[in-house]
Design an enzyme around this catalytic site. Structure first.
Site, PDB file in Angstrom:
ATOM      1  N   PRO A  52       0.987  -1.163   0.071  1.00  0.00           N
ATOM      2  CA  PRO A  52      -0.064   0.038  -0.108  1.00  0.00           C
ATOM      3  C   PRO A  52       0.991   1.359  -0.027  1.00  0.00           C
ATOM      4  CG  PRO A  52      -0.709  -1.649   1.366  1.00  0.00           C
ATOM      5  CD  PRO A  52       0.634  -1.993   1.087  1.00  0.00           C
ATOM      6  N   GLU A  53       0.583   2.256  -0.710  1.00  0.00           N
ATOM      7  CA  GLU A  53       1.343   3.492  -0.981  1.00  0.00           C
ATOM      8  C   GLU A  53       0.555   4.592  -0.590  1.00  0.00           C
ATOM      9  OE1 GLU A  53       4.327   3.644  -1.761  1.00  0.00           O
ATOM     10  OE2 GLU A  53       4.820   1.905  -2.732  1.00  0.00           O
TER      11      GLU A  53
END
Length: 272
Positions: A2-3
Site C-alpha cells: 500500500p502506498e
C-alpha cells in the site's frame, strides 16, 4: 505494498467511524509485527478519545485527547477494517480496538510487516517519521524544490523522486505514471532535468496521486480499503505493468528497464 493513496483511502474510510469516540477494550493477539506492539499499549489507549486522524507518508495517525498519537502502518499486506464488535475472527487478525458506540477497528496483516505503535505527546517526533521529505500536496513541495535538491545528482530520475527523503508518496507505480505524464524517462540523471521540467513533474506527481486517492488507490493483490474493497486506479495506468503493450497515447510499444532493482516501464515515444 500500500502506498500513499491507499493509506489516504483507508484514513478517509476510517475517520467517520472513529472521530469523538473513546477507546474501550484493546486486544493484542500477536505483537510480533515488524515493530513489536508495545506490551502496555492496551492500558495506554483505554479510555482515550480519538480527536482527529491524519497521515504522514504511508503512516496513519489517530490523534488522542491527551496528545498521544496511535501510529498504524499497513506494511505490505495490512488492513485496518471497521467492523462491529464480535465480528468472527480470521487468521492474522492481530489487534482489535473497540470503540464506544459499537465500532471495532481490527488490524489484519498476514505477513506482519506493518505496525501498531504509540507516539507519545512528550516526543517531538517519532523515529519512524524522522527525516521524511515533504508531503506532495504541501506548499514545500514544488518544481523549484526538486530542481534545487537535484543539482549535481547522477541518480536515475525515478529513484530520485521515489526517495522518501525527497518527497513522500511517489512510490513505484505513481512515479512511473507521473514520469510518463511529464514526458520524462525514468533512467535520466536527476541532475540533468531542467527547472521547467521539474515544475511539470511536480504537477504530475500531485495529479497522479490525487487521481488515485479520488478513485480509491491502486488494485494490488493484497490491498483493500477500510471496508475491504479494493481500489481501482489500476484502470488508469499508462505504463506501469504494460511492457510490450501499445502506448495508449502514441501506439509505441512500452519498454521496461530495471532501475535500482525495480522494474520500470516507459514509452520511448512519449518520454524523452
Amino acid at each position: 505494498m500500500p502506498e500513499l493513496p491507499e493509506v489516504e483511502t483507508v484514513r478517509r474510510g476510517v475517520e467517520p467511524h472513529v472521530l469523538g469516540r473513546r477507546i474501550g477494550q484493546v486486544t493484542v493477539r500477536d505483537a510480533r509485527l515488524r515493530w513489536p506492539v508495545p506490551k502496555n499499549l492496551p492500558a495506554l489507549l483505554r479510555g482515550r478519545r480519538i480527536e482527529s486522524t491524519s497521515r504522514r507518508g504511508k503512516y496513519l495517525l489517530l490523534h488522542l485527547d491527551n496528545g498521544d498519537r496511535l501510529i498504524v502502518h499497513l506494511g505490505m499486506t495490512g488492513r485496518l477494517l471497521v467492523l462491529q464488535p464480535g465480528h468472527p475472527l480470521r487468521k492474522h487478525d492481530h489487534v482489535d480496538i473497540e470503540l464506544e458506540g459499537g465500532v471495532l477497528l481490527r488490524y489484519h496483516d498476514p505477513r506482519r510487516f506493518g505496525a501498531v505503535l504509540l507516539w507519545v505527546a512528550a516526543e517531538a517526533t517519532h523515529e519512524l517519521l524522522a527525516g521524511m521529505g515533504p508531503e506532495p500536496f504541501s506548499e514545500e513541495f514544488s518544481g523549484d524544490y526538486l530542481f534545487a535538491l537535484s543539482r549535481g545528482r547522477s541518480a536515475p530520475l525515478k529513484n530520485f523522486v521515489m526517495d522518501g527523503r525527497v518527497v513522500v508518496g511517489a512510490g513505484n507505480i505513481y512515479a512511473a505514471e507521473a514520469l510518463f505524464r511529464a514526458g520524462l524517462r525514468p533512467g535520466r540523471a536527476a541532475g540533468r532535468v531542467t527547472r521547467v521540467q521539474y515544475q511539470l513533474l511536480a504537477e504530475k506527481i500531485r495529479e497522479v496521486l490525487a487521481a488515485a486517492i479520488e478513485q480509491g488507490g491502486t488494485t494490488l493483490r493484497d490491498f483493500a480499503g477500510a471496508d475491504g474493497a479494493s481500489g481501482y486506479f489500476q484502470q488508469k495506468l499508462y505504463v506501469y505493468g504494460r511492457e510490450g503493450e501499445a502506448c495508449l497515447v502514441c501506439g509505441t510499444a512500452i519498454k521496461r528497464l530495471v532501475i535500482g532493482q525495480r522494474s520500470s516501464c516507459f514509452c520511448p515515444g512519449c518520454q524523452k
